[in-house]
Design a protein around this motif. Structure first.
Motif, PDB file in Angstrom:
ATOM      1  N   SER A   1      21.402 -19.577 -24.727  1.00 21.31           N
ATOM      2  CA  SER A   1      22.655 -20.251 -25.071  1.00 21.31           C
ATOM      3  C   SER A   1      22.887 -21.520 -24.263  1.00 21.31           C
ATOM      4  CB  SER A   1      23.836 -19.302 -24.864  1.00 21.31           C
ATOM      5  OG  SER A   1      24.163 -19.148 -23.492  1.00 21.31           O
ATOM      6  N   LEU A   2      22.116 -21.718 -23.192  1.00 21.08           N
ATOM      7  CA  LEU A   2      22.287 -22.921 -22.381  1.00 21.08           C
ATOM      8  C   LEU A   2      21.944 -24.187 -23.163  1.00 21.08           C
ATOM      9  CD1 LEU A   2      20.693 -21.715 -19.021  1.00 21.08           C
ATOM     10  CD2 LEU A   2      23.131 -22.033 -19.487  1.00 21.08           C
ATOM     11  N   ALA A  40      22.315 -27.994 -17.932  1.00 17.86           N
ATOM     12  CA  ALA A  40      21.575 -26.800 -18.332  1.00 17.86           C
ATOM     13  C   ALA A  40      20.348 -26.604 -17.454  1.00 17.86           C
ATOM     14  CB  ALA A  40      21.173 -26.906 -19.798  1.00 17.86           C
ATOM     15  N   ARG A  41      19.652 -27.701 -17.135  1.00 13.57           N
ATOM     16  CA  ARG A  41      18.480 -27.603 -16.266  1.00 13.57           C
ATOM     17  C   ARG A  41      18.869 -27.096 -14.882  1.00 13.57           C
ATOM     18  NH1 ARG A  41      17.257 -30.810 -12.537  1.00 13.57           N
ATOM     19  NH2 ARG A  41      18.579 -32.484 -13.364  1.00 13.57           N
ATOM     20  N   THR A  42      19.976 -27.600 -14.344  1.00 17.15           N
ATOM     21  CA  THR A  42      20.428 -27.182 -13.016  1.00 17.15           C
ATOM     22  C   THR A  42      20.788 -25.699 -13.008  1.00 17.15           C
ATOM     23  OG1 THR A  42      21.285 -29.406 -12.618  1.00 17.15           O
ATOM     24  CG2 THR A  42      22.060 -27.671 -11.162  1.00 17.15           C
ATOM     25  N   VAL A  43      21.434 -25.237 -14.078  1.00 14.87           N
ATOM     26  CA  VAL A  43      21.781 -23.818 -14.165  1.00 14.87           C
ATOM     27  C   VAL A  43      20.520 -22.969 -14.234  1.00 14.87           C
ATOM     28  CG1 VAL A  43      22.859 -22.058 -15.621  1.00 14.87           C
ATOM     29  CG2 VAL A  43      24.068 -24.204 -15.153  1.00 14.87           C
ATOM     30  N   ARG A  44      19.523 -23.404 -15.004  1.00 13.64           N
ATOM     31  CA  ARG A  44      18.271 -22.642 -15.073  1.00 13.64           C
ATOM     32  C   ARG A  44      17.624 -22.539 -13.693  1.00 13.64           C
ATOM     33  NH1 ARG A  44      17.559 -25.627 -19.904  1.00 13.64           N
ATOM     34  NH2 ARG A  44      17.750 -24.308 -21.766  1.00 13.64           N
ATOM     35  N   GLU A  45      17.660 -23.622 -12.928  1.00 18.21           N
ATOM     36  CA  GLU A  45      17.094 -23.596 -11.575  1.00 18.21           C
ATOM     37  C   GLU A  45      17.852 -22.591 -10.702  1.00 18.21           C
ATOM     38  OE1 GLU A  45      17.359 -27.664 -10.404  1.00 18.21           O
ATOM     39  OE2 GLU A  45      15.585 -28.285 -11.548  1.00 18.21           O
TER      40      GLU A  45
END
Length: 301
Positions: free
Chosen positions: A42-43, A16-21
């Motif tokens: 939703s992440l 989830a952190r990687t997707v936010r980045e």
């Protein structure tokens, strides 16, 4: 592409952190967020959304969010590709995967409807199914109409979690027709209440003085502190269908606008459906003009 070629119901904290980045990089490059607030929330929460993460050479290069069809509403998808990995077919792959997984009628959002999104839609023979307008208004130099609360109404601010059930009831009644807004749960209210931007003084409720615990309508404002300078938002204006026709939408919107101006904000934005003529008319009369459009594309039958 290797790995991440399937849809997941949850993402672990690292993913989830990687997707936010990735989303932050896309926002910085494009000047517009590639996915909605709902998708971002939703992440890290149980929401019913499904996720697909595209990985190439061990690096996260793309992301797709898919909300299944429900009631009469089609499935909705949002897609983002890291700016450093565009032009390699990842976007087409993710969009195609979302259309297939979502089933007939699935729609894919193009936030800002940027030229690359238009080109991708043309290649996949997708057509415009829905428009979401962002409208903006100056607060610093233009006058606001006077806020006058009519007899038989009380205007107050959010008193705490005890108001949550009524806000949820009115929201879901007012937006029963809306594919995203109409299906909120108590968890959706709680998630937004826990956000750093939440201010109970910026959530206005219209009530009948004879029944102050029963909400007739509300206006939830928001301040985007990540913009420079910060910008206010008419986040949600919801009116109980049983209280329609009393001018509550205009009254509550004005209350929020006066509050945001008092906070020193120079500009305010809102989102509304492009075909919601009544809302567009109300907001235009209050000085809002269209600033950009988000488009939902779907496959042509």
């Amino acid at each position: 592409m290797s790995g991440g070629e399937y849809w997941e119901s949850t993402l672990d904290a690292d993913r989830a952190r990687t997707v936010r980045e990735l989303l932050e990089s896309a926002t910085a490059a494009d000047g517009v967020a590639p996915v909605s607030e709902q998708a971002v929330l939703s992440l890290s929460a149980e929401s019913g959304a499904r996720h697909r993460v595209a990985i190439a050479d061990g690096v996260v290069v793309g992301y797709a969010n898919l909300v299944a069809a429900h009631d009469e509403h089609p499935a909705m998808a949002e897609v983002a590709v890291h700016p450093e990995h565009r032009g390699r077919g990842f976007g087409s792959d993710l969009v195609g995967s979302a259309l297939a997984a979502g089933g007939p009628g699935t729609r894919v959002w193009a936030h800002g409807d940027l030229p690359p999104a238009q080109a991708l839609a043309a290649r996949l023979k997708l057509s415009v199914a829905r428009e979401l307008w962002q409208m903006r208004r100056d607060l610093a130099t233009s006058e606001l109409p006077e806020l006058v609360v009519p007899d038989g109404l009380e205007l107050r601010t959010y008193a705490g979690p005890s108001d949550g059930a009524e806000v949820l009831r009115v929201n879901n009644a007012a937006f029963a027709w809306h594919p995203e807004q109409g299906g909120w749960t108590a968890q959706d209210i709680d998630a937004r209440r826990s956000e750093s931007w939440f201010d109970p003084k910026g959530l206005f409720l219209a009530v009948d003085p004879a029944a102050p615990d029963s909400v007739l309508g509300f206006h939830w404002t928001k301040i985007h502190y990540d913009e420079n300078p910060p910008v206010g938002e008419v986040y949600v204006v919801g009116i109980d269908p049983a209280a329609q026709g009393r001018g509550l939408g205009r009254l509550l919107t004005l209350a929020g606008l006066h509050y945001l101006r008092a906070r020193g904000l120079a500009e305010v934005l809102l989102y509304t459906e492009g075909d919601n003529l009544a809302a567009v008319h109300t907001y235009t009369r209050l000085g809002f003009t269209r600033s950009h459009v988000d488009v939902a594309y779907s496959a042509t039958p």
